[in-house]
Every structure is written in structure tokens, then in C-alpha cells.
Design a protein around this motif. Structure first.
Motif, PDB file in Angstrom:
ATOM      1  N   VAL A 228     -32.434 -12.144  -2.440  1.00  0.00           N
ATOM      2  CA  VAL A 228     -32.718 -11.829  -1.033  1.00  0.00           C
ATOM      3  C   VAL A 228     -32.166 -10.457  -0.687  1.00  0.00           C
ATOM      4  O   VAL A 228     -32.848  -9.629  -0.057  1.00  0.00           O
TER       5      VAL A 228
ATOM      6  N   GLN B 276     -37.665 -12.846   9.178  1.00  0.00           N
ATOM      7  CA  GLN B 276     -37.891 -12.970   7.743  1.00  0.00           C
ATOM      8  C   GLN B 276     -36.584 -12.982   6.977  1.00  0.00           C
ATOM      9  O   GLN B 276     -36.395 -13.782   6.050  1.00  0.00           O
TER      10      GLN B 276
ATOM     11  N   ARG C  44     -34.259  -7.768  -2.293  1.00  0.00           N
ATOM     12  CA  ARG C  44     -35.561  -7.629  -1.636  1.00  0.00           C
ATOM     13  C   ARG C  44     -35.450  -6.876  -0.308  1.00  0.00           C
ATOM     14  O   ARG C  44     -36.350  -6.127   0.071  1.00  0.00           O
ATOM     15  N   HIS C  45     -34.334  -7.064   0.393  1.00  0.00           N
ATOM     16  CA  HIS C  45     -34.169  -6.428   1.705  1.00  0.00           C
ATOM     17  C   HIS C  45     -33.308  -5.169   1.635  1.00  0.00           C
ATOM     18  O   HIS C  45     -32.999  -4.579   2.691  1.00  0.00           O
TER      19      HIS C  45
ATOM     20  N   ASP D 239     -34.945 -16.404   7.572  1.00  0.00           N
ATOM     21  CA  ASP D 239     -35.644 -17.451   6.813  1.00  0.00           C
ATOM     22  C   ASP D 239     -35.333 -17.347   5.325  1.00  0.00           C
ATOM     23  O   ASP D 239     -35.068 -18.354   4.657  1.00  0.00           O
ATOM     24  N   ASP D 240     -35.361 -16.123   4.791  1.00  0.00           N
ATOM     25  CA  ASP D 240     -35.102 -15.919   3.363  1.00  0.00           C
ATOM     26  C   ASP D 240     -33.678 -16.329   2.999  1.00  0.00           C
ATOM     27  O   ASP D 240     -33.438 -16.921   1.936  1.00  0.00           O
ATOM     28  N   THR D 241     -32.732 -16.003   3.873  1.00  0.00           N
ATOM     29  CA  THR D 241     -31.331 -16.323   3.618  1.00  0.00           C
ATOM     30  C   THR D 241     -31.111 -17.835   3.597  1.00  0.00           C
ATOM     31  O   THR D 241     -30.473 -18.378   2.692  1.00  0.00           O
TER      32      THR D 241
ATOM     33  N   SER E 112     -37.532 -25.425   4.676  1.00  0.00           N
ATOM     34  CA  SER E 112     -37.750 -24.218   3.879  1.00  0.00           C
ATOM     35  C   SER E 112     -39.194 -23.722   3.981  1.00  0.00           C
ATOM     36  O   SER E 112     -40.129 -24.399   3.566  1.00  0.00           O
TER      37      SER E 112
ATOM     38  N   ASP F  94     -33.416 -20.193   3.162  1.00  0.00           N
ATOM     39  CA  ASP F  94     -34.155 -20.756   2.030  1.00  0.00           C
ATOM     40  C   ASP F  94     -33.360 -20.651   0.731  1.00  0.00           C
ATOM     41  O   ASP F  94     -33.329 -21.585  -0.072  1.00  0.00           O
TER      42      ASP F  94
ATOM     43  N   HIS G 177     -40.404 -21.191   2.335  1.00  0.00           N
ATOM     44  CA  HIS G 177     -40.860 -20.895   0.978  1.00  0.00           C
ATOM     45  C   HIS G 177     -41.329 -22.166   0.271  1.00  0.00           C
ATOM     46  O   HIS G 177     -42.392 -22.178  -0.367  1.00  0.00           O
TER      47      HIS G 177
END
Length: 285
Positions: A41, A64, A44-45, A67-69, A148, A71, A150
Motif C-alpha cells: 500500500v 482510496q 503504491r501511494h 480503503d487500501d490500508t 473489504s 483491506d 478488494h
């Protein structure tokens, strides 16, 4: 013991984010894995470390990133026909009792709470499809929910790797219900259309059930809840359950000492029933 490359306050904030968004807590054995889980994550960021991630979560309004964190910190462990004996019991006995109870309504509602990437819901969809004529003329709703984004995205697509498809799924079912593609094994449209997947927090959101659930799967999810959250979760499950229904928990889970909403089924091993109105079949009457 917390990781050395981030401050303890960063870990506390991340654990607080997870609990507030999902109800789940991190056990000591999982805390040390936070940094490893979140590395993709952060890459990606374009974030350097956990302290910077926490700062970004606090100052940014990026949905985003949040949510990514969340997930990445969830445990999405699942596989097809997990514990075959449970599915055998459901196929042979639980579904027959539900058929008897609902024979006039001719409706069956199954809710998979904490469905992850969908293998469990696909297992039930295959089971129902293989019972064929038994459910002809019935309205069968299979609903899968998870916090999640994802995991639900993957479940909706129904595409699994060679490792995932072989994990618990017999070859004859694999060939019958999945097509091999360049990207992996794709669930056939007939199975995909039987399931409604959606992102839901079971502690807050009302699952998209058209009628109370006759069969609820909530396996190895409540393990990650604190005792108060677990009691709240059981109350939510009971609120969504039909008066005469079955609850399926994980092999290492129980209702004993956890809730007064459900009790162990006196007839079906490993299944639970609402405490206020246990399932009674014609044979047991």
C-alpha cells in the motif's frame, strides 16, 4: 512488541482505524505483521513508512488510501468447501429441514457474512445447483458481504489462481463450474449470477437480504472481535436470521460464554440455532 521502524503511536492509530472501520482488533501475534502487510500500500501511494502513512491518513481525505490500508490489515483467508464435513451436514440435513419449514413460501435465503474473496459463497452456489430439481420453483438468494472492497471486487469477478482453485475444490467440480482462462480459473456465468456480493460492515450496515436468512455463514470472523464487539455481532446476526434458521461458525469458534442469542443445535453437529426458537422438523415434532 511493536516494530522498530515505526512509533508505537502509529501502530495504535492503525489498530484504531481497523477497529472503527471493521470492528476487528489485532491480536499481538498479528501486530508485528502490520508493516509487512502495508508495504504494498505504501509503495503504491508513494509513502515512505508507517509514520508517514498515519500522517497521510490523518491529513488526507483520500478514500482510496483508507480503503487500501484497511483491506491490507484484514485476514482474507478462505477456500472452497472449507471443512467438508460442515458442507455435508448442510447438504444432507440442514437444507432438508429448511425445505420443510419453508415449503409453502418456497424461498431460501443464505447469507455469507465476511465472505472474503467468495469461495465459500461459490461453494454453496455449486451445492444448490447440483441439487437441481430440489430447488426448482424456489426463490434462492445467496448474499455475500465483506468490509473489504478488494475482496468483494475479486469475488464478483470469480477469477481464481491455480492454487486457489485446487484448494478444496475437487477436479470434477472445477471442470464443471469453472473455465480455464489466461488469467486463471473463471466461475461460469450460471454460478456467478446466483450470488449477490456487496461491501458491508456487519456491525453497521444492513445486509441486502430480501427476507430473513435461513442459513448464515460467519466463519472465523468473530475471532478478530473484542468481546463487546462480538456480542454486538451476534445480536446483528440474530436480527438478520429467520426464527427457524442455522448459523455456521468456524471450527474453532463457539457460542458458549459468548452470546445468549444462539445455542448449539441439538441435532446438527457444528451448527447453531436461534436460542429463542430452535429449528423443529416434522420428524422431531
Amino acid at each position: 512488541m511493536m516494530g522498530s521502524s515505526a512509533s508505537e503511536s502509529a501502530y495504535r492509530v492503525l489498530m484504531g482505524v481497523l477497529e472503527s472501520r471493521t470492528g476487528q482488533t489485532l491480536s499481538p501475534s498479528r501486530i508485528w505483521r502490520i508493516e509487512m502487510s502495508l508495504k504494498p500500500v505504501m509503495q503504491r501511494h508513494g509513502i515512505a513508512d508507517l509514520d508517514a502513512l498515519v500522517a497521510a491518513l490523518v491529513t488526507s481525505n483520500s478514500r482510496q488510501l483508507l480503503d487500501d490500508t484497511v483491506d491490507a490489515m484484514l485476514n482474507n483467508e478462505t477456500y472452497f468447501y472449507r471443512e467438508y464435513s460442515v458442507f455435508d451436514e448442510i447438504a444432507a440435513t440442514a437444507l432438508e429441514r429448511i425445505r420443510e419449514i419453508n415449503k409453502l413460501r418456497r424461498r431460501l435465503t443464505i447469507w455469507h457474512c465476511g465472505v472474503s474473496t467468495g469461495q465459500e459463497a461459490y461453494s454453496m452456489a455449486m451445492l444448490i445447483a447440483e441439487q437441481g430439481a430440489k430447488w426448482a420453483g424456489w426463490q434462492v438468494d445467496i448474499v455475500g458481504t465483506d468490509v473489504s472492497h478488494h475482496a468483494i471486487g475479486r469475488a464478483r469477478v470469480g477469477l481464481y489462481t491455480q492454487f486457489e482453485i485446487q484448494r478444496g475444490l475437487p477436479v470434477q467440480r472445477m471442470v464443471r463450474w469453472f473455465d480455464q482462462t489466461e488469467g486463471g480459473w473463471l466461475a461460469k456465468a450460471d454460478i456467478r449470477r446466483r450470488i449477490d456480493f456487496s461491501v458491508q460492515n456487519m456491525l453497521i450496515d444492513r445486509p441486502p437480504l430480501a427476507s430473513p436468512a435461513d442459513l448464515i455463514f460467519c466463519r472465523n470472523l468473530l475471532l478478530y472481535f473484542s468481546a463487546p464487539m462480538r456480542q454486538k455481532a451476534f445480536a446483528r446476526l440474530r436480527a438478520m436470521a429467520a426464527p427457524q434458521s442455522f448459523l455456521v461458525l468456524g471450527a474453532g469458534e463457539t457460542v458458549l460464554g459468548q452470546t445468549d442469542q444462539f445455542v448449539a443445535s441439538p441435532r446438527l453437529r457444528g451448527l447453531y440455532e436461534p436460542a429463542d426458537q430452535q429449528v423443529r422438523s416434522a420428524a422431531a415434532a
